[in-house]
Design an enzyme around this catalytic site. Structure first.
Site, PDB file in Angstrom:
ATOM      1  CB  ALA A 128     -11.033  -3.747  -5.107  1.00 52.85           C
ATOM      2  CB  THR A 129      -9.653  -9.055  -5.153  1.00 50.33           C
ATOM      3  OG1 THR A 129      -8.555  -8.339  -5.720  1.00 50.33           O
ATOM      4  CG2 THR A 129      -9.715 -10.444  -5.753  1.00 50.33           C
ATOM      5  CD  GLN A 169      -5.205   2.120  -9.820  1.00 50.30           C
ATOM      6  OE1 GLN A 169      -4.787   3.237  -9.530  1.00 50.30           O
ATOM      7  NE2 GLN A 169      -4.683   1.027  -9.289  1.00 50.30           N
ATOM      8  N   GLY A 210      -9.907   0.698  -0.468  1.00 42.61           N
ATOM      9  CA  GLY A 210      -9.464   1.720   0.470  1.00 42.61           C
ATOM     10  C   GLY A 210      -8.035   2.160   0.278  1.00 42.61           C
ATOM     11  CB  THR A 226     -16.991  -9.482  12.995  1.00 42.66           C
ATOM     12  OG1 THR A 226     -17.710 -10.527  13.640  1.00 42.66           O
ATOM     13  CG2 THR A 226     -17.028  -8.228  13.859  1.00 42.66           C
ATOM     14  CB  CYS A 236      -1.374  -8.481  -9.816  1.00 48.89           C
ATOM     15  SG  CYS A 236      -2.503  -7.823  -8.578  1.00 48.89           S
TER      16      CYS A 236
END
Length: 369
Positions: free
Chosen positions: A71-72, A179, A197, A234, A316
């Site tokens: 997501a980052t 979230q 994911g 890939t 984090c």
């Protein structure tokens, strides 16, 4: 050694057994490169596209989805869309002060490119004021970013209404839905959506960026031009299949999961009745409970309660040792921030585990106070 009770589902979720089984053939047998033209490559490519359709099933129907490594990465890719606005005289980015570091730090990096970045305040309940948003977003605004469900305190922002304000001013709307995706309905008027994911019982190492039709994002990773020409490299069919299956399970179990999470939250609220909830009491995702008890040393608490896996905030922030900027945004004092914990309930959490965890945490807290 007995595994601890897991109550840190905002940091990551366990891999669903169905997801694991779906991924195995693509890890073991179907090794074709999805970008190769032969039959093995085409087989892998077909699996990737099925997964793409599964992920898109829980997103607005007027856009396309790009697989990313996280997501980052999706956030960094989406923010690139603001570059086209500088020529129009739009050099302002507005993000909520309580956003995840991936959004905050990405936004702040654009200061070096000529953008003014506004960290917009939230109230003591963690929610944004619509009146303040209207006053902040103007004709110079290129992008507005607001998280659907806050990762630390679980509050649900009115992102649909914020999007209306952004669009009225001619700005784009970006939503970190990490979230909320798969658990909370996503408004259909947003321009870009990031998801991950491993927050929905899928694998780590894969995320996605959804982009509304007609909106262009500049290339983030150069190379072979895979993934719509903006994200080369890939793709892993196994990871894509895993994310797709995880999404399919979320859709199939939507009501059952919601009922289970609500029941767990009710039990936790009762067991931690003498703690104070951080953030809105009502406008929140019930699977996230951020609470505090004045005078508590959470670092000591976490050391004393080894039988429960919980946190003092985002993974984090915990890793960096920095105090939570989210709790500070609510107006909490340093001592209150240091006395706060986050409990995250998930699909595989049981009421019995909530009760056992509460007993261990409350007992250790009482010994301190």
């Amino acid at each position: 050694m007995t595994e601890p009770i897991y109550l840190d589902n905002q940091a990551t979720t366990p891999l669903a057994p169905e997801v694991f089984e779906a991924m195995v053939p693509w890890l073991r047998d179907n090794f074709g490169n999805p970008h190769s033209p032969h039959i093995l490559g085409r087989k892998s490519a077909a699996a990737v596209e099925v997964a793409r359709q599964q992920v898109c099933a829980l997103l607005p129907n007027d856009g396309e989805m790009i697989f990313t490594g996280s997501a980052t990465e999706a956030i960094n890719l989406g923010f690139g869309a603001v570059k086209a606005f500088l020529s129009e005289g739009r050099n302002k980015i507005v993000v909520l002060v309580s956003e995840h570091a991936a959004v905050r730090d990405t936004a702040l990096s654009y200061q070096a490119q000529g953008f003014e970045v506004i960290l917009h305040p939230v109230g003591s309940d963690g929610l944004v004021s619509m009146e303040q948003m209207e006053a902040t977003i103007d004709q110079k605004t290129a992008l507005v970013a607001a998280m659907l469900v806050n990762n630390e305190i679980g509050v649900i922002q009115p992102v649909g209404a914020i999007t209306d304000i952004a669009h009225k001013a001619g700005a784009l709307m970006f939503c970190d839905a990490v979230q909320g995706y798969g658990r909370v309905a996503i408004p259909t008027n947003i321009d870009m959506i990031a998801l991950s994911g491993h927050k929905i019982y899928g694998p780590k190492g894969i995320g996605a960026l959804w982009v509304k039709n007609g909106l262009k994002v500049p290339t983030l990773i150069h190379g072979g031009g895979q993934e719509r020409g903006v994200r080369s490299g890939t793709l892993s069919p196994a990871l894509c299949v895993g994310l797709g299956k995880a999404t399919e399970l979320c859709a199939d179990r939507w009501d059952a999961d919601a009922m289970s999470i609500a029941n767990l939250a009710k039990s936790a609220r009762e067991k931690f009745a003498n703690w104070t909830v951080n953030g809105s009491q009502d406008q929140r995702y019930p699977g996230n409970l951020n609470i505090r008890r004045d005078g508590l040393d959470v670092a000591r608490l976490m050391s004393d309660v080894r039988g429960v896996a919980f946190s003092a905030g985002s993974a984090c922030a915990s890793g960096s040792g920095r105090p939570s900027h989210v709790l500070a945004a609510l107006g909490l004092q340093p001592a209150e921030i240091k006395s706060s914990i986050r409990l995250g309930f998930g699909r595989y959490t049981t009421v019995e585990e909530i009760e056992q965890a509460a007993s261990l945490i409350n007992r250790a807290a009482e010994e301190q106070l």
